[in-house]
Design a protein around this motif. Structure first.
Motif, mmCIF file in Angstrom:
data_model
loop_
_atom_site.group_PDB
_atom_site.id
_atom_site.type_symbol
_atom_site.label_atom_id
_atom_site.label_comp_id
_atom_site.label_asym_id
_atom_site.label_seq_id
_atom_site.Cartn_x
_atom_site.Cartn_y
_atom_site.Cartn_z
ATOM 1 N N ARG A 71 0.852 -1.136 0.046
ATOM 2 C CA ARG A 71 -0.109 0.051 0.011
ATOM 3 C C ARG A 71 0.974 1.331 0.018
ATOM 4 N NH1 ARG A 71 -5.175 0.800 1.055
ATOM 5 N NH2 ARG A 71 -5.311 -1.466 1.678
ATOM 6 N N ARG A 74 2.235 1.389 -3.388
ATOM 7 C CA ARG A 74 1.369 1.992 -4.241
ATOM 8 C C ARG A 74 1.441 3.570 -4.213
ATOM 9 N NH1 ARG A 74 -3.532 2.136 -6.807
ATOM 10 N NH2 ARG A 74 -5.139 3.293 -5.650
ATOM 11 N N SER A 77 3.771 5.520 -5.727
ATOM 12 C CA SER A 77 3.972 5.431 -7.201
ATOM 13 C C SER A 77 3.026 6.362 -7.988
ATOM 14 C CB SER A 77 3.348 4.007 -7.693
ATOM 15 O OG SER A 77 2.824 3.986 -9.002
ATOM 16 N N HIS A 79 1.438 5.920 -10.473
ATOM 17 C CA HIS A 79 0.238 5.405 -11.116
ATOM 18 C C HIS A 79 -0.750 5.260 -9.909
ATOM 19 C CE1 HIS A 79 2.412 4.495 -14.700
ATOM 20 N NE2 HIS A 79 3.310 3.820 -13.985
ATOM 21 N N SER A 80 -0.678 5.757 -8.797
ATOM 22 C CA SER A 80 -1.645 5.757 -7.812
ATOM 23 C C SER A 80 -2.411 7.036 -7.931
ATOM 24 C CB SER A 80 -1.037 5.706 -6.426
ATOM 25 O OG SER A 80 -2.072 6.021 -5.298
ATOM 26 N N HIS A 81 -3.346 7.126 -8.967
ATOM 27 C CA HIS A 81 -3.880 8.366 -9.574
ATOM 28 C C HIS A 81 -4.698 9.012 -8.700
ATOM 29 C CE1 HIS A 81 -2.583 6.261 -13.090
ATOM 30 N NE2 HIS A 81 -3.354 5.147 -12.938
ATOM 31 N N ARG A 82 -5.382 8.471 -7.662
ATOM 32 C CA ARG A 82 -6.108 9.200 -6.695
ATOM 33 C C ARG A 82 -5.233 10.040 -5.964
ATOM 34 N NH1 ARG A 82 -11.289 10.882 -6.904
ATOM 35 N NH2 ARG A 82 -12.265 11.122 -5.056
ATOM 36 N N ASN A 84 -2.228 11.257 -7.054
ATOM 37 C CA ASN A 84 -1.103 11.818 -8.067
ATOM 38 C C ASN A 84 -1.714 12.681 -8.840
ATOM 39 O OD1 ASN A 84 1.349 12.244 -9.458
ATOM 40 N ND2 ASN A 84 0.897 10.648 -11.217
ATOM 41 N N ARG A 118 -7.571 18.347 -2.052
ATOM 42 C CA ARG A 118 -7.193 18.169 -3.367
ATOM 43 C C ARG A 118 -8.221 18.418 -4.499
ATOM 44 N NH1 ARG A 118 -7.071 13.978 -6.753
ATOM 45 N NH2 ARG A 118 -5.009 13.400 -8.088
ATOM 46 N N SER A 119 -7.727 18.880 -5.660
ATOM 47 C CA SER A 119 -8.616 19.267 -6.902
ATOM 48 C C SER A 119 -9.605 20.178 -6.400
ATOM 49 C CB SER A 119 -9.001 17.941 -7.389
ATOM 50 O OG SER A 119 -8.170 16.915 -7.751
ATOM 51 N N ALA A 159 -13.290 7.631 -1.631
ATOM 52 C CA ALA A 159 -12.176 6.608 -1.450
ATOM 53 C C ALA A 159 -11.684 6.691 -0.212
ATOM 54 C CB ALA A 159 -11.365 6.505 -2.777
ATOM 55 N N VAL A 160 -10.867 5.551 0.313
ATOM 56 C CA VAL A 160 -9.928 5.925 1.390
ATOM 57 C C VAL A 160 -8.660 5.797 0.886
ATOM 58 C CG1 VAL A 160 -9.180 5.013 3.760
ATOM 59 C CG2 VAL A 160 -11.294 4.611 3.038
ATOM 60 N N THR B 216 -0.571 -0.342 -10.370
ATOM 61 C CA THR B 216 -0.144 -0.595 -9.368
ATOM 62 C C THR B 216 -0.952 -2.121 -8.670
ATOM 63 O OG1 THR B 216 -1.955 0.772 -8.061
ATOM 64 C CG2 THR B 216 0.203 1.718 -8.491
ATOM 65 N N PRO B 359 -13.267 1.022 -2.011
ATOM 66 C CA PRO B 359 -12.747 2.353 -1.995
ATOM 67 C C PRO B 359 -11.324 2.201 -1.052
ATOM 68 C CG PRO B 359 -14.756 2.227 -0.611
ATOM 69 C CD PRO B 359 -14.569 1.039 -1.325
ATOM 70 N N PHE B 362 -6.756 -1.748 -4.044
ATOM 71 C CA PHE B 362 -5.747 -1.271 -4.766
ATOM 72 C C PHE B 362 -6.087 -0.746 -6.214
ATOM 73 C CE2 PHE B 362 -1.578 -2.821 -2.630
ATOM 74 C CZ PHE B 362 -2.024 -2.482 -1.406
ATOM 75 N N PRO B 365 -10.185 3.242 -6.191
ATOM 76 C CA PRO B 365 -9.755 4.484 -5.895
ATOM 77 C C PRO B 365 -9.369 5.199 -7.202
ATOM 78 C CG PRO B 365 -8.852 3.401 -4.063
ATOM 79 C CD PRO B 365 -9.066 2.345 -4.983
ATOM 80 N N ASP B 366 -8.608 4.412 -8.043
ATOM 81 C CA ASP B 366 -8.042 4.890 -9.569
ATOM 82 C C ASP B 366 -9.281 4.879 -10.409
ATOM 83 O OD1 ASP B 366 -5.570 4.815 -8.764
ATOM 84 O OD2 ASP B 366 -5.117 2.460 -9.293
ATOM 85 N N GLU B 369 -11.283 8.099 -9.400
ATOM 86 C CA GLU B 369 -10.523 9.346 -9.927
ATOM 87 C C GLU B 369 -10.409 9.334 -11.408
ATOM 88 O OE1 GLU B 369 -8.639 11.563 -8.285
ATOM 89 O OE2 GLU B 369 -7.541 12.515 -9.753
#
Lengths: 164, 434
Positions: A71, A74, A77, A79-82, A84, A118-119, A159-160, B216, B359, B362, B365-366, B369
């Motif tokens: 976690r 991730r 990374s 690629h952890s879009h929420r 990044n 954020r955002s 999300a969390v 990921t 949520p 892994f 959440p993406d 987004e």
């Protein structure tokens, strides 16, 4: 235990929790995972079942140390879009209660408020975190961390996506 | 813009485009309510959520507050959550058990089967006041299929089994995995997404986004011992995307990861092997090799049109989408498990669910987004078109193709024009039936 012993114990636990909060707000997630014991567990129950048991019920998060490391990796990374670009968070930890258990561990509860921005959105994660802390030399390690949200649902967050 | 121009569906040239106003327009949102959500069957809940007489659950279904309760005679009943007297909500908790239901406004009391059984000061009403006319109201239609309860606000809707069309067989493939039936476990994941509801219907069937969006997750699984290091779109089994009629669609694939029912994976641990082999033998014995293979080794993301998904891959998730506004939806996910599983088997399944789903997982959440990102992007490009043509000229489109999304959109487009049925397949001529 005298009152002074109790105050000293609580102060040392608070110091530990404040240090944890800094690591999370500063996004030093690998150092944060290093606070955990190898047999640790990190649980976040569903909002509609705060007493949820991850061996029986649907929860949001039930990590052993392997998944906890994953976690953190991730979240680091791109690629952890929420997360990044990363959100800004600020944690407030209070109402710390400490009890020493018979086997010498510490059972700790704290009220926690985490603001996430954020955002163009800002919303708080509010709840209680229960810990089992283990003494390791002069330091403390987290053997169990159960973060129980007071929110009725994740309608404002989606999300969390951070560590609560 | 005319409704019929909102989708470009050129089946000869393989061009399929959806106008982005379909995701942003308030007028279209209101029209969807009327022509889709007030006419179709809409998912309500699972019978196992109300196991015992008096157990109830509160739900919002297509904007309407409802609740369902198992009455004393053992039947599941569904009621509008509004007192027949003055309209207050009779059921004021999300879940619980009740012997009777009492409105807190004037204390009218109802039995678990909805009859009005108590009116304080009854004698003050005239002789034409009949208690039998003031029971709790039910939605026009309620039916269930293998434990899944649906409601419809359209009295003339076809029966549920006919409505389910080709989706029925896929529901059977899910439910038949269990030896003693399925149950929804306690706890639900409730979240919201600031995006149009149809984007999540699409995304839930979209195999094309898996590797780029969920890198990921793929990396995490390969780190656990599956060799997914060379995982690219080209190396994946193509699977199949299908339109099943009435807007229902499925994306069906050979599973690369484990399936808690009967396909072992290193993440489940050595100790799980004998149990998984045993379940597999049971499935083969009962259903034959081919069907057992489909249950154990293939996964399916099934859309029950318009707004229910059964995600049967790392575990089985029931995902319900409640549209709130053109740019906003609520999502609730429940976990469906075989009743006979407990202890280690159940723990394995619960663990498998949380890797990908939810949520805090892994991957989910993406998706949240990316859908919000699309919706925000529409503010710049709301007048543009989204392309959903992948694989349109193929004879056997795979899961990374988009027939399963076109099938959804074709039904949506037909319904929005007042037609009941679309020609959903790429090879058919366009248009639909009244």
């Amino acid at each position: 235990m005298t009152d002074n012993d109790r105050f000293a114990l609580r102060a040392s636990v608070e110091e530990f929790l404040f240090r944890e909060a800094v690591l999370l707000d500063d996004w030093r997630l690998e150092e944060w995972v290093d606070l955990f014991t190898d047999d640790a567990r990190y649980v976040v129950p569903s909002t509609d079942l705060p007493e949820g048991d991850p061996t029986r019920d649907l929860v949001f998060i039930n990590d052993d140390i392997v998944r906890l490391r994953a976690r953190a990796a991730r979240l680091n990374s791109r690629h952890s879009h929420r997360e990044n670009p990363r959100s800004r968070t600020r944690r407030f930890v209070s109402n710390v209660r400490v009890e020493e258990t018979d086997d010498g561990q510490l059972s700790v509860s704290a009220n926690v408020l985490v603001y996430r921005f954020r955002s163009g959105e800002g919303a708080p994660y509010v709840g209680t975190i229960d810990y089992i802390l283990r003494r390791d030399g002069g330091d403390l390690r987290i053997a169990y961390r159960r973060a129980v949200l007071d929110l009725e649902d994740l309608s404002r967050h989606g999300a969390v996506s951070i560590i609560f | 813009m005319d409704i019929q121009d909102l989708i470009i569906d050129d089946r000869d040239r393989g061009i399929f485009r959806v106008h982005r106003s379909c995701m942003t327009s308030f007028d279209l949102f209101r029209r969807e309510r009327e022509l889709i959500f007030n006419r179709c069957w809409i998912y309500l809940g699972h019978e196992s959520e109300v196991e015992n007489p008096g157990d109830y659950r509160r739900r919002t279904v297509a904007g309407r507050p409802l609740f369902f309760i198992r009455s004393k005679d053992g039947r599941v009943r569904v009621f509008l959550n509004s007192c027949p007297h003055r309209g207050a909500m009779v059921c004021r908790r999300n879940a619980g058990n009740a012997k009777t239901l009492q409105c807190f406004y004037h204390a009218w009391t109802f039995s678990t089967s909805g009859e009005l059984i108590g009116v304080p000061g009854r004698e003050a009403y005239g002789p034409h006041f009949k208690r039998s006319e003031h029971g709790l109201k039910e939605p026009p239609r309620v039916e269930s299929y293998r434990g899944f309860y649906f409601v419809s606000f359209n009295p003339k809707v076809e029966d549920l089994v006919t409505y389910l069309a080709g989706a029925r067989d896929y529901l059977d493939l899910v439910v038949d995995q269990a030896e003693e039936g399925m149950r929804v476990i306690s706890g639900s994941n409730k979240y919201a997404i600031s995006a149009n509801w149809k984007l999540l219907a699409e995304n839930s069937l979209d195999g094309y986004h898996l590797i780029p969006t969920h890198r990921t997750y793929v990396d995490y699984m390969s780190g656990l011992g599956t060799d997914d290091s060379g995982d690219t779109l080209a190396s994946r089994p193509p699977g199949a995307g299908r339109a099943l009629g009435n807007g229902h669609c499925v994306s069906e694939n050979i599973s690369r990861n484990g399936r808690p029912i009967a396909r072992w994976h290193p993440v489940f641990g050595e100790e799980a092997k004998p149990r998984i082999a045993r379940v597999r033998r049971r499935l083969v014995k009962k259903y034959g090799e081919e069907r057992a293979y489909r249950m154990a080794d293939t996964s399916r993301n099934l859309l029950i049109y318009p707004n229910l998904l059964i995600m049967d891959f790392v575990a089985i998730s029931i995902r319900y989408i409640e549209p709130l506004a053109p740019d906003r939806m609520d999502v609730t996910a429940w976990h469906l498990v075989p009743r006979e599983e407990s202890g280690a088997a159940l723990a394995t399944r619960l663990d498998s669910y949380l890797t990908f789903l939810g949520p805090g997982g892994f991957a989910t959440p993406d998706d949240v987004e990316v859908l919000e990102s699309c919706q925000t992007g529409f503010r710049a490009s709301g007048n543009a078109w989204s392309d959903i043509s992948r694989g349109m000229l193929k004879a056997d489109p795979g899961t990374a193709d988009e027939l399963q999304m076109r099938g959804f959109w074709r039904q949506w487009h037909a319904n929005m024009q007042g037609l009941s049925q679309a020609n959903a397949q790429d090879g058919q001529p366009g248009g639909g039936e009244r």
